[in-house]
Design an enzyme around this catalytic site. Structure first.
Site, PDB file in Angstrom:
ATOM      1  N   PHE A 193       0.843  -1.191   0.000  1.00  0.00           N
ATOM      2  CA  PHE A 193       0.000   0.000   0.000  1.00  0.00           C
ATOM      3  C   PHE A 193       0.877   1.239   0.000  1.00  0.00           C
ATOM      4  O   PHE A 193       1.989   1.201   0.523  1.00  0.00           O
ATOM      5  CB  PHE A 193      -0.881  -0.019   1.251  1.00  0.00           C
ATOM      6  CG  PHE A 193      -2.314   0.252   0.937  1.00  0.00           C
ATOM      7  CD1 PHE A 193      -3.122  -0.752   0.454  1.00  0.00           C
ATOM      8  CD2 PHE A 193      -2.857   1.514   1.108  1.00  0.00           C
ATOM      9  CE1 PHE A 193      -4.446  -0.510   0.144  1.00  0.00           C
ATOM     10  CE2 PHE A 193      -4.175   1.765   0.799  1.00  0.00           C
ATOM     11  CZ  PHE A 193      -4.976   0.750   0.317  1.00  0.00           C
ATOM     12  N   GLN A 213      -6.639  15.230   3.538  1.00  0.00           N
ATOM     13  CA  GLN A 213      -6.007  14.382   2.543  1.00  0.00           C
ATOM     14  C   GLN A 213      -6.824  14.343   1.270  1.00  0.00           C
ATOM     15  O   GLN A 213      -8.032  14.115   1.300  1.00  0.00           O
ATOM     16  CB  GLN A 213      -5.875  12.973   3.085  1.00  0.00           C
ATOM     17  CG  GLN A 213      -5.331  12.009   2.053  1.00  0.00           C
ATOM     18  CD  GLN A 213      -4.856  10.737   2.705  1.00  0.00           C
ATOM     19  OE1 GLN A 213      -5.663   9.890   3.033  1.00  0.00           O
ATOM     20  NE2 GLN A 213      -3.576  10.630   2.931  1.00  0.00           N
ATOM     21  N   HIS A 256      -7.267  12.199  -1.857  1.00  0.00           N
ATOM     22  CA  HIS A 256      -6.921  10.887  -2.385  1.00  0.00           C
ATOM     23  C   HIS A 256      -6.625  11.045  -3.862  1.00  0.00           C
ATOM     24  O   HIS A 256      -7.389  11.689  -4.582  1.00  0.00           O
ATOM     25  CB  HIS A 256      -8.065   9.900  -2.174  1.00  0.00           C
ATOM     26  CG  HIS A 256      -7.643   8.475  -2.369  1.00  0.00           C
ATOM     27  ND1 HIS A 256      -7.337   7.965  -3.606  1.00  0.00           N
ATOM     28  CD2 HIS A 256      -7.448   7.467  -1.487  1.00  0.00           C
ATOM     29  CE1 HIS A 256      -6.974   6.694  -3.472  1.00  0.00           C
ATOM     30  NE2 HIS A 256      -7.031   6.372  -2.193  1.00  0.00           N
ATOM     31  N   LEU A 287     -14.285   6.694  -4.835  1.00  0.00           N
ATOM     32  CA  LEU A 287     -12.893   6.291  -4.678  1.00  0.00           C
ATOM     33  C   LEU A 287     -12.530   5.057  -5.497  1.00  0.00           C
ATOM     34  O   LEU A 287     -13.267   4.077  -5.522  1.00  0.00           O
ATOM     35  CB  LEU A 287     -12.652   5.967  -3.201  1.00  0.00           C
ATOM     36  CG  LEU A 287     -11.258   5.454  -2.868  1.00  0.00           C
ATOM     37  CD1 LEU A 287     -10.340   6.617  -2.576  1.00  0.00           C
ATOM     38  CD2 LEU A 287     -11.289   4.528  -1.682  1.00  0.00           C
ATOM     39  N   GLU A 303      -6.443   2.453  -3.630  1.00  0.00           N
ATOM     40  CA  GLU A 303      -5.008   2.425  -3.862  1.00  0.00           C
ATOM     41  C   GLU A 303      -4.541   1.014  -4.210  1.00  0.00           C
ATOM     42  O   GLU A 303      -3.503   0.821  -4.823  1.00  0.00           O
ATOM     43  CB  GLU A 303      -4.331   2.824  -2.555  1.00  0.00           C
ATOM     44  CG  GLU A 303      -3.089   3.605  -2.686  1.00  0.00           C
ATOM     45  CD  GLU A 303      -3.007   4.565  -1.507  1.00  0.00           C
ATOM     46  OE1 GLU A 303      -3.705   4.360  -0.505  1.00  0.00           O
ATOM     47  OE2 GLU A 303      -2.236   5.515  -1.626  1.00  0.00           O
ATOM     48  N   ARG A 361       0.284   9.397  -0.425  1.00  0.00           N
ATOM     49  CA  ARG A 361      -0.844  10.017  -1.136  1.00  0.00           C
ATOM     50  C   ARG A 361      -0.651  11.487  -1.469  1.00  0.00           C
ATOM     51  O   ARG A 361      -0.994  11.938  -2.547  1.00  0.00           O
ATOM     52  CB  ARG A 361      -2.105   9.915  -0.279  1.00  0.00           C
ATOM     53  CG  ARG A 361      -2.680   8.556  -0.338  1.00  0.00           C
ATOM     54  CD  ARG A 361      -3.954   8.457   0.422  1.00  0.00           C
ATOM     55  NE  ARG A 361      -4.329   7.053   0.378  1.00  0.00           N
ATOM     56  CZ  ARG A 361      -5.195   6.485   1.199  1.00  0.00           C
ATOM     57  NH1 ARG A 361      -5.775   7.196   2.125  1.00  0.00           N
ATOM     58  NH2 ARG A 361      -5.468   5.220   1.075  1.00  0.00           N
ATOM     59  N   ARG A 409      -2.021  11.331   6.092  1.00  0.00           N
ATOM     60  CA  ARG A 409      -2.207   9.972   6.590  1.00  0.00           C
ATOM     61  C   ARG A 409      -1.764   8.956   5.550  1.00  0.00           C
ATOM     62  O   ARG A 409      -2.014   9.125   4.362  1.00  0.00           O
ATOM     63  CB  ARG A 409      -3.687   9.740   6.899  1.00  0.00           C
ATOM     64  CG  ARG A 409      -4.034   8.299   7.186  1.00  0.00           C
ATOM     65  CD  ARG A 409      -5.513   8.128   7.450  1.00  0.00           C
ATOM     66  NE  ARG A 409      -6.305   8.219   6.243  1.00  0.00           N
ATOM     67  CZ  ARG A 409      -6.773   7.145   5.575  1.00  0.00           C
ATOM     68  NH1 ARG A 409      -6.511   5.931   5.996  1.00  0.00           N
ATOM     69  NH2 ARG A 409      -7.501   7.300   4.498  1.00  0.00           N
TER      70      ARG A 409
HETATM   71  C1  LIG Z   1     -14.074   5.290   0.369  1.00  0.00           C
HETATM   72  C2  LIG Z   1     -13.167   5.199   1.559  1.00  0.00           C
HETATM   73  C3  LIG Z   1     -12.279   4.127   1.677  1.00  0.00           C
HETATM   74  C4  LIG Z   1     -11.434   4.026   2.777  1.00  0.00           C
HETATM   75  N1  LIG Z   1     -10.564   2.975   2.855  1.00  0.00           N
HETATM   76  C5  LIG Z   1      -9.745   2.869   3.936  1.00  0.00           C
HETATM   77  C6  LIG Z   1      -8.861   1.758   4.067  1.00  0.00           C
HETATM   78  O1  LIG Z   1      -8.821   0.867   3.237  1.00  0.00           O
HETATM   79  N2  LIG Z   1      -8.052   1.703   5.149  1.00  0.00           N
HETATM   80  C7  LIG Z   1      -8.072   2.669   6.113  1.00  0.00           C
HETATM   81  O2  LIG Z   1      -7.318   2.562   7.069  1.00  0.00           O
HETATM   82  N3  LIG Z   1      -8.917   3.723   6.013  1.00  0.00           N
HETATM   83  C8  LIG Z   1      -9.746   3.837   4.959  1.00  0.00           C
HETATM   84  N4  LIG Z   1     -10.594   4.922   4.863  1.00  0.00           N
HETATM   85  C9  LIG Z   1     -10.741   5.824   6.002  1.00  0.00           C
HETATM   86  C10 LIG Z   1     -11.553   5.136   7.078  1.00  0.00           C
HETATM   87  O3  LIG Z   1     -12.523   4.309   6.488  1.00  0.00           O
HETATM   88  C11 LIG Z   1     -12.254   6.112   8.010  1.00  0.00           C
HETATM   89  O4  LIG Z   1     -11.368   7.074   8.436  1.00  0.00           O
HETATM   90  C12 LIG Z   1     -12.789   5.379   9.209  1.00  0.00           C
HETATM   91  O5  LIG Z   1     -13.580   4.289   8.813  1.00  0.00           O
HETATM   92  C13 LIG Z   1     -13.564   6.272  10.137  1.00  0.00           C
HETATM   93  O6  LIG Z   1     -14.112   5.477  11.160  1.00  0.00           O
HETATM   94  P1  LIG Z   1     -14.805   6.118  12.419  1.00  0.00           P
HETATM   95  O7  LIG Z   1     -15.188   4.999  13.309  1.00  0.00           O
HETATM   96  O8  LIG Z   1     -13.945   7.180  12.972  1.00  0.00           O
HETATM   97  O9  LIG Z   1     -16.090   6.828  11.848  1.00  0.00           O
HETATM   98  P2  LIG Z   1     -17.365   6.301  10.873  1.00  0.00           P
HETATM   99  O10 LIG Z   1     -17.151   4.909  10.473  1.00  0.00           O
HETATM  100  O11 LIG Z   1     -17.477   7.350   9.891  1.00  0.00           O
HETATM  101  O12 LIG Z   1     -18.516   6.308  11.909  1.00  0.00           O
HETATM  102  C14 LIG Z   1     -19.076   7.484  12.422  1.00  0.00           C
HETATM  103  C15 LIG Z   1     -20.254   7.107  13.274  1.00  0.00           C
HETATM  104  O13 LIG Z   1     -20.701   8.243  13.977  1.00  0.00           O
HETATM  105  C16 LIG Z   1     -22.095   8.322  13.889  1.00  0.00           C
HETATM  106  N5  LIG Z   1     -22.457   9.719  14.077  1.00  0.00           N
HETATM  107  C17 LIG Z   1     -21.937  10.805  13.472  1.00  0.00           C
HETATM  108  N6  LIG Z   1     -22.499  11.925  13.939  1.00  0.00           N
HETATM  109  C18 LIG Z   1     -23.387  11.541  14.875  1.00  0.00           C
HETATM  110  C19 LIG Z   1     -24.298  12.222  15.720  1.00  0.00           C
HETATM  111  N7  LIG Z   1     -24.416  13.556  15.696  1.00  0.00           N
HETATM  112  N8  LIG Z   1     -25.079  11.509  16.559  1.00  0.00           N
HETATM  113  C20 LIG Z   1     -25.010  10.154  16.587  1.00  0.00           C
HETATM  114  N9  LIG Z   1     -24.162   9.464  15.821  1.00  0.00           N
HETATM  115  C21 LIG Z   1     -23.365  10.146  14.972  1.00  0.00           C
HETATM  116  C22 LIG Z   1     -22.451   7.730  12.565  1.00  0.00           C
HETATM  117  O14 LIG Z   1     -23.787   7.289  12.548  1.00  0.00           O
HETATM  118  C23 LIG Z   1     -21.455   6.574  12.517  1.00  0.00           C
HETATM  119  O15 LIG Z   1     -21.977   5.490  13.226  1.00  0.00           O
HETATM  120  C24 LIG Z   1     -11.454   5.025   3.764  1.00  0.00           C
HETATM  121  C25 LIG Z   1     -12.345   6.095   3.648  1.00  0.00           C
HETATM  122  C26 LIG Z   1     -13.178   6.194   2.549  1.00  0.00           C
HETATM  123  C27 LIG Z   1     -14.069   7.378   2.432  1.00  0.00           C
END
Ligand SMILES: Cc1cc2nc3c(=O)[nH]c(=O)nc-3n(C[C@H](O)[C@H](O)[C@H](O)COP(=O)(O)OP(=O)(O)OC[C@H]3O[C@@H](n4cnc5c(N)ncnc54)[C@H](O)[C@@H]3O)c2cc1C
Lengths: 82, 592
Positions: free
Chosen positions: B124, B245, B247, B257, B260, B291, B403
């Site tokens: 990666f 970031q 991408h 997306l 990668e 990236r 990142r």
């Molecule tokens: C297309 C894509 C591909 C990616 N691929 C990778 C990868 O391969 N490897 C990697 O390391 N990273 C990857 N990333 C980044 C990574 O997926 C995210 O940074 C990560 O999943 C974020 O996780 P999180 O638990 O912080 O938040 P999220 O998974 O975004 O969860 C947020 C949660 O908060 C809740 N929430 C938000 N606001 C409120 C509110 N006001 N009240 C109640 N609930 C709320 C939502 O309902 C949700 O449950 C990718 C990102 C994208 C966009």
């Protein structure tokens, strides 16, 4: 469809994958007003799927299993055209 | 109308976790398995959180494909961060990574496997052997469904541990008492339109990113930065918000997306002349450089007239040479995305791509225990009692100015778990629940009352569109001092307009217009933090390139930005260059 039903549907169209968001947004713009109860139910059934399975269906990578009512396939065809 | 009376119902918990993505679920599991009464709030069903989108994998130096170790992972992460990452937090993350990945395997995560049964790892961008020598295979994945599989494994486990889920509840505001201690949140139940107070001894934000402040982003519609908005309104500063970031491979026009992994498996980028231009910018790692390096190179190609497409505003991602079989087997789903959103079949034709907003490096400032820290009485990192943040909304800071791919899933597992452990410790040392302040629900109730009574206001959708357009035009990969200054002015005006948005639909049940207007309150704080912080930072580091200061400036800018909502005030704090046990990795020029 009354306001509450429409709002609920709209929130159901908020997904974890941007791919699905984009297709569903277009779908709502084009077809939400003309949805009858049967097709609304079919759409809601599709929306129960997890995001990856839904996207696989919308993108044509998989097919919905045969043997359901025709409305599911009709909705799917509309979604795929969005 | 929402319940705006004084008799807002209250429920009490040991801990309330806002967000049910990877970070929130990992933290909640730690808490529930310790026997604590833990509530998890989510705007959508947990497995629909944006973590589901992660395909590329989770980074950990398991060394299953050849030699690897945490020292190399640490070096890559520090270098990837363009030295803005805190080295204590980075060491903690890369050392803990193998353990949390193996744990996840035991929770039932269906990782891809090698023939000997160990977890398969793929290469990666930015991950290397022997301190930058050549690419290493460090990313653990479950086909193209890593995030999905992770959420399912963690959700099932939480159900078993009796975590209480509040699904389709939107947290509105943080509750702090006069001493600054955090005592929970107010939240809106979408189904009924009622507001409730979640009174808790500890509160963790895991609300994910805020990519929706931009027009062109890989983020789903749900990523509206709610945690950041709530923190900012409660007087907590936001750290390093100028670092977003981009991408390298978002489908031009749609944002979707292209992982990668495509370049990991041998795909590469071409300009309009068919030149593999990354060879010029990163002779060693080429298309697999970090990236920010690839995105800046692409933006440079486009800016200098070598962009492809009718408008010359994209570059091309070529993968036809891999053959249909490899593409279908190793990169499932890529063909469908390309066909749907770019109208090309990558087995025959290259995919038009552009650098696209993807990940927010900054966030709510924390230490590596997941405790929220703010400057107080001369201490730059004074703990806010009862308040924690993890995942994309937190800033530990392991990603600094850029990142590395796969490090976000690592981050949310490591700091999700660590913040859970910190909460357990805090609750042991601080028994009992402090009383709610009298004004606990006031901020939320007055926001709702304002929306109810607003007349002659603007549509929130219009204001949101202007905000996105302004961010996109004034705060992209390439940044110019005059457009940034103008951007600050514009975003402040838009911020004023946000206080006068109007919703036509005032119904109670599932009022999505109200929800989206409330989300805009959060987005605008993130947008302002980003623009104001970016305007002030007169250097180029990591993700962005500033036209009047093309170089990184360690003399003046090796420091973290802290933005406060009140008066758009900026403060700074030092970067921690001292790891826990390893030797410090001193700043030097980045080449790949
Ligand atoms: C297309 C894509 C591909 C990616 N691929 C990778 C990868 O391969 N490897 C990697 O390391 N990273 C990857 N990333 C980044 C990574 O997926 C995210 O940074 C990560 O999943 C974020 O996780 P999180 O638990 O912080 O938040 P999220 O998974 O975004 O969860 C947020 C949660 O908060 C809740 N929430 C938000 N606001 C409120 C509110 N006001 N009240 C109640 N609930 C709320 C939502 O309902 C949700 O449950 C990718 C990102 C994208 C966009």
């Amino acid at each position: 469809m009354d306001v509450v039903e429409f709002n609920r549907l709209r929130w159901n169209c908020r997904r974890g994958l941007l791919e699905n968001d984009l297709v569903l947004e277009k779908f709502l713009e084009r077809h939400a007003e003309s949805l009858d109860d049967v097709h609304l139910a079919a759409l809601n059934k599709l929306l129960e799927l997890d995001d990856n399975s839904l996207w696989a269906l919308l993108s044509g990578r998989t097919e919905y299993p045969e043997g359901s009512g025709s409305e599911i396939y009709e909705i799917l065809a509309l979604l795929r055209a969005c | 109308m929402a319940n705006v009376g004084r008799n807002t119902p209250v429920r009490k918990f040991d801990a309330v976790v806002v967000g049910a993505g990877g970070a929130g679920l990992r933290a909640a599991l730690q808490l529930s398995e310790a026997g604590l009464k833990c509530a998890v709030l989510s705007k959508v069903f947990p497995t629909r959180s944006h973590t589901v989108a992660a395909q590329g994998g989770v980074g950990a130096s398991l060394g299953n494909m050849g030699e690897d170790n945490w020292n190399w992972h640490m070096y890559d992460t520090v270098k990837g961060s363009d030295w803005l990452g805190d080295q204590d937090a980075i060491e903690f993350m890369v050392r803990t990574a193998p353990e949390v990945v193996i744990e996840l395997e035991h929770f039932g995560m269906p990782f891809d496997r090698n023939e000997d049964g160990t977890i398969y790892q793929r290469p990666f961008g930015g991950h290397s052997m022997n301190f930058g020598e050549k690419p290493v295979q460090r990313s653990c994945c479950a086909a193209d469904r890593t995030g999905h599989a992770m959420l399912h494994a963690l959700y099932q486990r939480n159900v078993r541990a009796n975590t209480q889920f509040f699904v389709e509840w939107m947290a509105l505001d943080l509750i702090r008492d006069p001493s600054g201690q955090v005592l929970g949140v107010t939240a809106l139940e979408m189904e009924t339109g009622e507001v409730m107070v979640f009174h808790a001894r500890a509160t963790l934000f895991a609300t994910g990113g805020a990519g929706r402040i931009y027009t062109s982003t890989t983020n789903a519609f749900i990523n509206t930065g709610d945690g950041l908005g709530m923190a900012a309104r409660a007087g907590i500063p936001l750290e390093d918000m100028e670092f977003w970031q981009f991408h390298p491979t978002g489908v031009a026009g749609a944002g979707v997306l292209i992982t990668e992994g495509v370049r990991g498996e041998g795909g590469y980028l071409l300009n309009k002349n068919g030149e593999r231009f990354m060879e010029r910018y990163a002779p060693n790692l080429k298309d697999l450089a970090s990236r920010d390096v690839v995105s800046r190179a692409m933006a440079t190609e486009i800016k200098e007239g070598r962009g492809a497409g009718k408008e010359g505003d994209c570059v091309l991602l070529k993968l036809d040479h891999l053959g249909a079989e490899v593409i279908d087997k190793r990169l499932p789903g890529i063909r469908e995305i390309a066909k749907k959103f770019a109208n090309v079949d990558p087995v025959k034709d290259p995919i038009p791509v552009v650098p696209t907003v993807h990940y927010q490096m900054g966030g709510i400032p924390t230490n590596y225990h997941g405790e929220v820290v703010v400057p107080k009485n001369g201490n730059a990192n004074s703990v806010v009692p009862g308040f924690y943040a993890a995942g994309e909304c937190g800033c530990a800071s392991v990603h600094g100015a850029n990142r590395l791919g796969t490090n976000s899933l690592t981050d949310l597992l490591v700091f999700g778990k660590a913040s859970g452990d910190s909460i357990i410790r805090f609750l042991k040392e601080n028994p009992g629940l402090k009383d709610l302040p009298k004004d606990a629900g006031d901020r939320s109730l007055s926001r709702l009352a304002r929306l109810e009574s607003q007349t002659n206001g603007e549509s929130y959708a219009e204001v949101a569109k202007d905000m996105r357009r302004t961010m996109q035009m004034h705060c992209g990969v390439f940044r110019f001092p005059d457009t940034l200054a103008e951007g600050v002015k514009k975003i402040r005006e838009i911020s004023d307009r946000v206080t006068r948005t109007e919703i036509k639909d005032k119904s109670k049940v599932f009022n999505t217009a109200r929800i989206e207007a409330l989300e805009l309150d959060n987005l605008i704080e993130v947008a302002r933090a980003t623009m104001v912080s970016a305007d002030a930072r007169t250097e180029s580091r990591g993700a962005h390139d500033r036209s009047d200061h093309h170089e990184r400036d360690d003399v003046n800018w090796l420091k973290h930005t802290l933005w406060y909502k009140e008066g758009d005030r900026l403060d700074y704090k030092p970067v921690n260059l001292k790891p826990l046990t390893a030797e410090s990795i001193e700043p030097k020029v980045r080449t790949y």
